[in-house]
Design a protein around this motif. Structure first.
Motif, PDB file in Angstrom:
ATOM      1  N   LEU A  25       9.050   8.240  14.615  1.00 58.17           N
ATOM      2  CA  LEU A  25       9.339   6.803  14.485  1.00 58.17           C
ATOM      3  C   LEU A  25      10.965   6.730  14.444  1.00 58.17           C
ATOM      4  O   LEU A  25      11.565   6.043  15.047  1.00 58.17           O
ATOM      5  CB  LEU A  25       8.893   6.100  13.452  1.00 58.17           C
ATOM      6  N   TYR A  26      11.810   7.709  13.885  1.00 61.71           N
ATOM      7  CA  TYR A  26      13.084   7.783  13.680  1.00 61.71           C
ATOM      8  C   TYR A  26      13.442   7.925  14.885  1.00 61.71           C
ATOM      9  O   TYR A  26      14.488   7.256  15.120  1.00 61.71           O
ATOM     10  CB  TYR A  26      13.408   8.729  12.693  1.00 61.71           C
ATOM     11  N   TYR A  27      13.176   9.063  15.668  1.00 59.74           N
ATOM     12  CA  TYR A  27      13.853   9.214  17.102  1.00 59.74           C
ATOM     13  C   TYR A  27      13.388   8.019  17.955  1.00 59.74           C
ATOM     14  O   TYR A  27      14.257   7.826  18.664  1.00 59.74           O
ATOM     15  CB  TYR A  27      13.553  10.923  17.339  1.00 59.74           C
ATOM     16  N   GLU A  28      12.469   7.670  17.787  1.00 64.56           N
ATOM     17  CA  GLU A  28      12.066   6.659  18.839  1.00 64.56           C
ATOM     18  C   GLU A  28      12.995   5.339  18.422  1.00 64.56           C
ATOM     19  O   GLU A  28      13.584   4.825  19.488  1.00 64.56           O
ATOM     20  CB  GLU A  28      10.575   6.065  18.628  1.00 64.56           C
ATOM     21  N   MET A  29      13.193   5.302  17.319  1.00 67.25           N
ATOM     22  CA  MET A  29      14.232   4.050  17.122  1.00 67.25           C
ATOM     23  C   MET A  29      15.484   4.292  17.646  1.00 67.25           C
ATOM     24  O   MET A  29      16.243   3.503  18.309  1.00 67.25           O
ATOM     25  CB  MET A  29      14.276   3.847  15.715  1.00 67.25           C
ATOM     26  N   ARG A  55       0.697  -1.076   0.137  1.00 71.40           N
ATOM     27  CA  ARG A  55       0.025  -0.019   0.083  1.00 71.40           C
ATOM     28  C   ARG A  55       0.610   1.161   0.079  1.00 71.40           C
ATOM     29  O   ARG A  55       0.376   2.199  -0.651  1.00 71.40           O
ATOM     30  CB  ARG A  55      -0.936   0.003   1.235  1.00 71.40           C
ATOM     31  N   ASP A  56       2.036   1.212   0.625  1.00 69.53           N
ATOM     32  CA  ASP A  56       2.850   2.487   0.478  1.00 69.53           C
ATOM     33  C   ASP A  56       4.262   1.821   0.662  1.00 69.53           C
ATOM     34  O   ASP A  56       5.044   1.755   1.755  1.00 69.53           O
ATOM     35  CB  ASP A  56       2.635   3.411   1.715  1.00 69.53           C
ATOM     36  N   PRO A  57       4.930   1.790  -0.514  1.00 69.92           N
ATOM     37  CA  PRO A  57       6.249   1.116  -0.637  1.00 69.92           C
ATOM     38  C   PRO A  57       7.383   1.865  -0.035  1.00 69.92           C
ATOM     39  O   PRO A  57       8.419   1.363   0.973  1.00 69.92           O
ATOM     40  CB  PRO A  57       6.773   0.898  -2.042  1.00 69.92           C
ATOM     41  N   THR A  58       7.404   3.190   0.119  1.00 71.92           N
ATOM     42  CA  THR A  58       8.126   3.968   0.636  1.00 71.92           C
ATOM     43  C   THR A  58       8.214   3.987   2.194  1.00 71.92           C
ATOM     44  O   THR A  58       9.168   3.797   2.796  1.00 71.92           O
ATOM     45  CB  THR A  58       7.973   5.789   0.191  1.00 71.92           C
ATOM     46  N   PHE A  59       6.821   3.922   2.642  1.00 74.11           N
ATOM     47  CA  PHE A  59       6.772   3.780   4.128  1.00 74.11           C
ATOM     48  C   PHE A  59       7.272   2.582   4.512  1.00 74.11           C
ATOM     49  O   PHE A  59       7.937   2.450   5.581  1.00 74.11           O
ATOM     50  CB  PHE A  59       5.283   3.988   4.521  1.00 74.11           C
ATOM     51  N   PHE A  60       6.882   1.595   3.702  1.00 72.31           N
ATOM     52  CA  PHE A  60       7.339   0.174   3.969  1.00 72.31           C
ATOM     53  C   PHE A  60       8.828   0.069   4.501  1.00 72.31           C
ATOM     54  O   PHE A  60       9.482  -0.344   5.130  1.00 72.31           O
ATOM     55  CB  PHE A  60       6.799  -0.744   3.054  1.00 72.31           C
ATOM     56  N   TYR A  79       0.534   2.687  10.223  1.00 72.27           N
ATOM     57  CA  TYR A  79       0.468   3.003   8.750  1.00 72.27           C
ATOM     58  C   TYR A  79      -0.556   4.056   8.632  1.00 72.27           C
ATOM     59  O   TYR A  79      -0.645   4.976   7.988  1.00 72.27           O
ATOM     60  CB  TYR A  79       0.471   1.914   7.520  1.00 72.27           C
ATOM     61  N   GLU A  80      -1.950   3.476   9.325  1.00 75.48           N
ATOM     62  CA  GLU A  80      -3.151   4.394   9.403  1.00 75.48           C
ATOM     63  C   GLU A  80      -2.660   5.688   9.943  1.00 75.48           C
ATOM     64  O   GLU A  80      -3.210   6.813   9.538  1.00 75.48           O
ATOM     65  CB  GLU A  80      -4.110   3.713  10.328  1.00 75.48           C
ATOM     66  N   GLU A  81      -1.894   5.765  11.291  1.00 78.03           N
ATOM     67  CA  GLU A  81      -1.452   6.822  11.846  1.00 78.03           C
ATOM     68  C   GLU A  81      -0.519   7.677  11.035  1.00 78.03           C
ATOM     69  O   GLU A  81      -0.666   9.090  10.680  1.00 78.03           O
ATOM     70  CB  GLU A  81      -0.669   6.622  13.171  1.00 78.03           C
ATOM     71  N   TYR A  82       0.294   7.029  10.309  1.00 77.18           N
ATOM     72  CA  TYR A  82       1.290   7.719   9.361  1.00 77.18           C
ATOM     73  C   TYR A  82       0.567   8.515   8.183  1.00 77.18           C
ATOM     74  O   TYR A  82       0.755   9.450   7.945  1.00 77.18           O
ATOM     75  CB  TYR A  82       2.266   6.799   8.976  1.00 77.18           C
ATOM     76  N   ARG A  83      -0.440   7.662   7.993  1.00 76.12           N
ATOM     77  CA  ARG A  83      -1.241   8.638   6.709  1.00 76.12           C
ATOM     78  C   ARG A  83      -1.727   9.941   6.960  1.00 76.12           C
ATOM     79  O   ARG A  83      -1.642  10.636   6.287  1.00 76.12           O
ATOM     80  CB  ARG A  83      -2.059   7.562   6.217  1.00 76.12           C
ATOM     81  N   LYS A  84      -2.081   9.824   8.379  1.00 71.05           N
ATOM     82  CA  LYS A  84      -2.886  11.091   8.851  1.00 71.05           C
ATOM     83  C   LYS A  84      -1.717  12.286   8.916  1.00 71.05           C
ATOM     84  O   LYS A  84      -1.846  13.496   8.451  1.00 71.05           O
ATOM     85  CB  LYS A  84      -3.360  10.968  10.131  1.00 71.05           C
ATOM     86  N   PRO A  90       1.921  12.098   7.921  1.00 66.48           N
ATOM     87  CA  PRO A  90       3.438  11.268   7.455  1.00 66.48           C
ATOM     88  C   PRO A  90       4.648  11.861   7.866  1.00 66.48           C
ATOM     89  O   PRO A  90       5.231  11.294   8.426  1.00 66.48           O
ATOM     90  CB  PRO A  90       3.147  11.526   5.895  1.00 66.48           C
ATOM     91  N   GLU A  91       4.750  13.299   7.864  1.00 69.26           N
ATOM     92  CA  GLU A  91       6.022  14.042   8.175  1.00 69.26           C
ATOM     93  C   GLU A  91       6.308  13.548   9.537  1.00 69.26           C
ATOM     94  O   GLU A  91       7.398  13.199   9.971  1.00 69.26           O
ATOM     95  CB  GLU A  91       6.001  15.386   7.753  1.00 69.26           C
TER      96      GLU A  91
END
Lengths: 327, 327
Positions: free
Chosen positions: B286-290, A286-291, B272-277, B279-280
């Motif tokens: 997510l990056y920083y959490e990681m 559904r979203d290769p980039t995010f994946f 992903y559902e959250e991300y879509r709302k 994205p940035e």
């Protein structure tokens, strides 16, 4: 007077004794026959039992048996026609058929036996040595008809045809031309061409026992032993073969069971892998980039703690180390 | 002068009646003892008059002419008599004792396939015709034995050794009775053979071991086959279990794989559902959490500046990280 009477009594007793011993009467028992000889000349012959007359003093009575008598020879070592030495033990039945001739030519039983020894031994020798061994042993071809299959008590385990084939002792029996009965008859005929001259009749000649000479016995034993050994070997070898067959079957089934299990297992695993792939693809597509991002951070999370690290501040993570507005 | 001769006569004269009485008594006893014959139930008596056959008497008391004019011969007609061949009975009883001595001259025979076999047998016979028995044949027992031996030799000589040892026993016995009776009737022996029973029929001593070995070989064969089966039975059920194990493991793997995929995907989907709302934002979070998670527990990590302008690069690249990062 008394003396005279005593003498008379004694004389009377002597007379009775005399009549009984030398008198004109004699008893011929059943089973006997007699020749009456007067001064060396045969004057009469009695062949039936009962009270018989003779002339006193001059007639000699010679009694012979009328019964059937046995003759028993020593076992003789005789080569057969194929030159195998065998011992043949024969017996014969004979009787005095003509007491007059018998008295003339032989006179006594001892002489008769001696004569029979010569004649019968020679007849046996002649007949046996001019025939094959099988003719003397067998009396019919019955052995050819009999099924030549040996039955063994092998138990239920092995009843296969191949084993039966192995255990069969295949011997080809030759047909006989005459057989034992005919040989006996031939012997009797040979003898019968001679003995009637002695007033003797030979009723039959029977081989009582035929056996191999000692050397031959040893080699026959060896042959019998080898024959048995061969059969025993067949059984043992069959057993070995069956065992190997079982072991082979074992190996075969073991491999086939394990490999088919492996095949099934891989199939199951593959299916599951495919299913998992599909599930991932459905969702991640559904979203290769995010994946990619998601997968990357998930992966870092797992792998990074294990690395020994020397970090460079050029990472974005550190960009605020340079200033509140970032680098 | 008185002479002893003249004195004696009176005394002789006195005893004359005594002598006569004595003679009469002796004659009477002789008369009585030769006038009767007692025949047992098991017997028959053959009566001859002056040696000639008169008649045959059954059991009971019978009168006959005295003084040897008639003679009675007792014959045991009801008793079954036995002859043994190849062995001798020492003492019959509950445990009958047999002589250890062998009689190979009776028992060794040649078979139709020219093998050697050792046969022991017995015959039973009964005197059927006492007159014939008494008067027709001399050497009666020998005649019976010779006949039996000859017949058995002939029958065995007509068959293969394995038939003789095994299945043809009954045939031989039946034929032996028939043939013996034929021969003995021809001789007029007056007996009837009632039974021929084969006892031990064995291969000769020299080859018995080989015959035994065949039986052993059959046992060996069965043992080997059982060993093969045993190995098979020991392994195959186990292997079947192992196959089951492989399948179960694969099944587990499959289930796990799919479940893991499902789990991964559902988490991804949720994020992903959250991300879509947003994205940035989500991406950065997510990056920083990681990164935080990765570095949270890390110690002794060297941090160096790419341009080396802010912090001193105190790092020996060959040595493992030992010093703390100086902020």
């Amino acid at each position: 007077m008394k003396k005279i009477s005593i003498i008379i009594v004694i004389l009377a007793a002597l007379a009775v004794l005399f009549i009984v011993l030398f008198g004109p009467l004699f008893v011929l028992n059943e089973g006997e026959q007699a020749v009456i000889v007067r001064f060396g000349k045969i004057v009469g012959m009695h062949s039936s039992a009962g009270l018989k007359w003779r002339t006193p003093f001059v007639d000699e009575v010679h009694v012979f048996p009328k019964k059937l008598m046995s003759w028993d020879g020593e076992p003789q070592r005789i080569p057969t026609r194929e030159n195998q030495f065998i011992y043949v033990d024969t017996t014969a039945r004979w009787r005095i058929a003509d007491p007059v001739k018998f008295y003339e030519s032989i006179s006594t039983l001892e002489n008769a036996y001696a004569r029979l020894d010569d004649v019968i031994d020679s007849a046996v020798r002649t007949v046996i040595s001019s025939n094959f061994l099988r003719e003397a042993v067998r009396s019919s071809d019955e052995i050819l008809k009999a099924a030549r299959v040996e039955t063994f008590q092998t138990g239920e385990v092995a009843n296969s045809d191949s084993l039966q084939q192995l255990a069969i002792v295949s011997t080809q029996y030759e047909k006989i031309e005459k057989g034992r009965r005919v040989l006996s008859e031939e012997m009797r005929q040979l003898v019968s061409s001679i003995v009637p001259a002695f007033g003797i009749e030979v009723v039959d000649i029977l081989p009582r026992q035929i056996k191999y000479s000692d050397e031959l016995t040893e080699s026959v034993y060896q042959r019998m032993i080898k024959e048995r050994n061969q059969i025993a070997q067949a059984f043992r070898s069959y057993g070995e073969g069956k065992k190997a067959e079982w072991l082979g079957k074992l190996e075969n089934e073991k491999r086939s069971i394990l490999s088919s299990a492996y095949a099934k297992a891989e199939q199951i695993k593959g299916k599951a892998d495919a299913e998992a792939s599909r599930i991932y693809a459905d969702s991640f597509g559904r979203d290769p980039t995010f994946f990619e991002f998601w997968k990357a951070i998930e992966s870092y999370r797992k792998t990074m703690p294990g690395f020994s690290k020397t970090l460079s501040t050029s990472m974005d993570y550190f960009k605020y180390l340079y200033g509140p507005a970032g680098r | 002068m008185p002479n002893p001769i003249f004195r004696k006569p009176p005394s002789i004269k006195l005893r004359w009646p005594l002598v006569l009485i004595g003679l009469a008594v002796v004659a009477g006893i002789w008369f009585l003892s030769t006038s009767f014959v007692i025949v047992d139930q098991t017997e028959k008596a053959v009566l001859t008059t002056f040696g000639k056959y008169a008649r045959t008497l059954g059991p009971g008391l019978h009168y006959k002419l005295p003084f040897g004019i008639q003679k009675a011969y007792l014959v045991r007609t009801q008793v079954i008599q036995t002859e043994t061949f190849g062995f001798r009975t020492l003492k019959p009883g509950i445990v009958t004792q047999y002589s250890d001595k062998k009689y190979p001259e009776e028992s060794i025979m040649l078979t139709g396939d020219l093998n050697i076999v050792d046969v022991e047998w017995i015959i039973q016979y009964r005197i059927a015709d006492p007159q014939a028995w008494l008067f027709n044949v001399t050497d009666k027992q020998k005649t019976i034995r010779d006949t039996s031996q000859s017949v058995l030799n002939m029958l065995v000589g007509d068959r293969a050794i394995l038939s003789v040892i095994g299945p043809d026993r009954q045939n031989i016995q039946d034929a032996a009775v028939r043939l013996m009776n034929e021969l003995l009737n021809r001789y007029g022996l007056g007996v009837e053979v009632t039974q021929v029973q084969l006892q031990n029929i064995v291969p000769p001593a020299g080859v018995q071991a080989a015959f035994e070995d065949v039986n052993k070989a059959i046992q060996d064969m069965n043992r080997l086959i059982n060993e093969g089966q045993e190995a098979y039975n020991a392994e195959i059920p186990k292997v079947k279990g192992q196959a089951e194990q492989i399948l179960e493991v694969a099944q587990g793997y499959a289930t796990e794989r799919v479940n893991v995929a499902k789990g991964d995907v559902s988490r991804f989907n949720a994020v992903y559902e959250e991300y879509r709302k947003a994205p940035e934002i989500t991406r950065k979070r997510l990056y920083y959490e990681m990164m935080e998670e990765i570095f949270k527990d890390q110690k002794n990590v060297d941090l160096i500046d790419k341009s080396l302008s802010n912090l001193l690069p105190i790092k020996n690249l060959t040595a493992p990280a030992q010093k703390e990062v100086q902020p």
